[in-house]
Design a protein around this motif. Structure first.
Motif, short mmCIF file in Angstrom:
data_model
loop_
_atom_site.label_atom_id
_atom_site.label_comp_id
_atom_site.label_asym_id
_atom_site.label_seq_id
_atom_site.Cartn_x
_atom_site.Cartn_y
_atom_site.Cartn_z
N UNK A 77 1.18 -1.39 0.04
CA UNK A 77 -0.06 0.00 -0.19
C UNK A 77 0.91 1.20 -0.07
N UNK A 78 -0.10 2.49 -0.71
CA UNK A 78 1.24 3.29 -0.55
C UNK A 78 1.80 3.95 1.29
N UNK A 79 2.79 3.91 0.65
CA UNK A 79 3.40 4.86 2.16
C UNK A 79 3.42 6.26 2.45
N UNK A 80 3.23 6.49 3.60
CA UNK A 80 3.26 8.27 3.65
C UNK A 80 4.70 8.54 3.11
N UNK A 81 5.71 7.83 3.42
CA UNK A 81 6.81 8.54 3.42
C UNK A 81 7.89 7.54 2.23
#
Length: 304
Positions: free
Chosen positions: A82-86
């Motif tokens: 899933x898309x990481x925050x950073x």
């Protein structure tokens, strides 16, 4: 000119197209490359739950050379993680500016033809509080391509909804790599950030222009053998063996400090396995052996 936005220097000097449409086509061409790339476009989270990529090694040459190799890592990210925050990108320091590990808070966004990526200033400031080895010097990033060339691939698979922590690395020792890896790991945990750590590095640079010539015959094959003997240590997370092999061979792996930091970070995360997704060198791509630069895509996966 907005000094808070870092302009796409690498695009301007030809590492990848400076036009949005052309750039998307170049990225998709890398994915679709049947010989050196994955041979298909990514299917977002098509293998959800199988594993999670916590980081990886990707090359940073021009897309026509290393793009198909890099596409293997970004396909893996798109389909499993899933898309990481950073995203923390550890690039090679080619300019010499700054220290062993150099970030910058000058730019609030990094621009590419696909849009602007915000910088995680909070993460950077916390990181520098944890490790004095990390310095803030924007000159190390003005004309450096190694961080930037990873961004369009990340934007292609994740959009613009992630933040960036840019760091260039030069001449880092194993102890430096361990220290910075610990700082990254602890900062992510304390801030509650979901991160992905990318080590942006090419492998052996062989040829007179690089001052490194050890093979006079079968250069493409021999450079590949040399690089794979180095990559063996990466796959075992054997940082000391990795450095020993580099010393024994003199191999010109430009981002070795970035790779070592990723290896040490993987040990701190725990339960991580590294897998070589693709390797080739430029001589295998072009058939010209006067120059051979190695490219590898390596995924660091945490199972479960």
């Amino acid at each position: 000119m907005d000094n808070a936005i870092r302009k796409p220097y690498a695009a301007l000097i030809g590492f990848y197209p400076n036009d949005r449409g052309e750039l998307i086509r170049a990225i998709e061409k890398s994915f679709l490359d049947q010989r050196f790339g994955p041979g298909r476009l990514p299917e977002p989270l098509s293998r959800k739950g199988e594993c999670c990529v916590i980081g990886g090694v990707a090359p940073h040459a021009g897309y026509s050379y290393s793009g198909p190799c890099a596409a293997h890592l970004y396909l893996e990210l798109a389909e499993t993680t899933p898309r990481p925050e950073t995203v923390v990108i550890l690039g090679t320091n080619h300019t010499g500016y700054g220290g062993f590990f150099t970030t910058t808070t000058r730019f609030k966004k990094w621009a590419t033809p696909l849009g602007d990526v915000p910088v995680d200033i909070e993460f950077i400031e916390a990181l520098m509080d944890k490790s004095s080895r990390i310095v803030d010097e924007y000159l190390a990033h003005l004309e450096e391509h190694s961080v930037e060339v990873e961004l369009p691939f990340l934007q292609y698979v994740y959009g613009d909804e992630f933040s960036l922590v840019p760091i260039t690395v030069k001449d880092a020792t194993p102890s430096m790599a361990r220290d910075v890896a610990r700082a990254i790991h602890d900062t992510a945990r304390e801030l509650g950030r979901r991160i992905v750590l990318i080590a942006s590095s090419d492998f052996t640079h062989h040829g007179y222009m690089y001052g490194y010539v050890v093979f006079t015959e079968n250069v493409a094959e021999n450079v590949a053998k040399l690089d794979l003997s180095i990559i063996e240590h990466i796959l075992r997370l054997d940082t000391e063996g990795f450095y020993k092999r580099l010393t024994e061979t003199g191999a010109t792996v430009c981002g070795y400090g970035a790779i070592a930091t990723l290896m040490e970070y993987a040990k701190l995360v725990g339960g991580v396995e590294a897998q070589l997704l693709r390797y080739y060198n430029s001589a295998q791509l072009t058939g010209e052996e006067d120059i051979a630069v190695g490219y590898a895509a390596i995924a660091f996966r945490k199972q479960g």
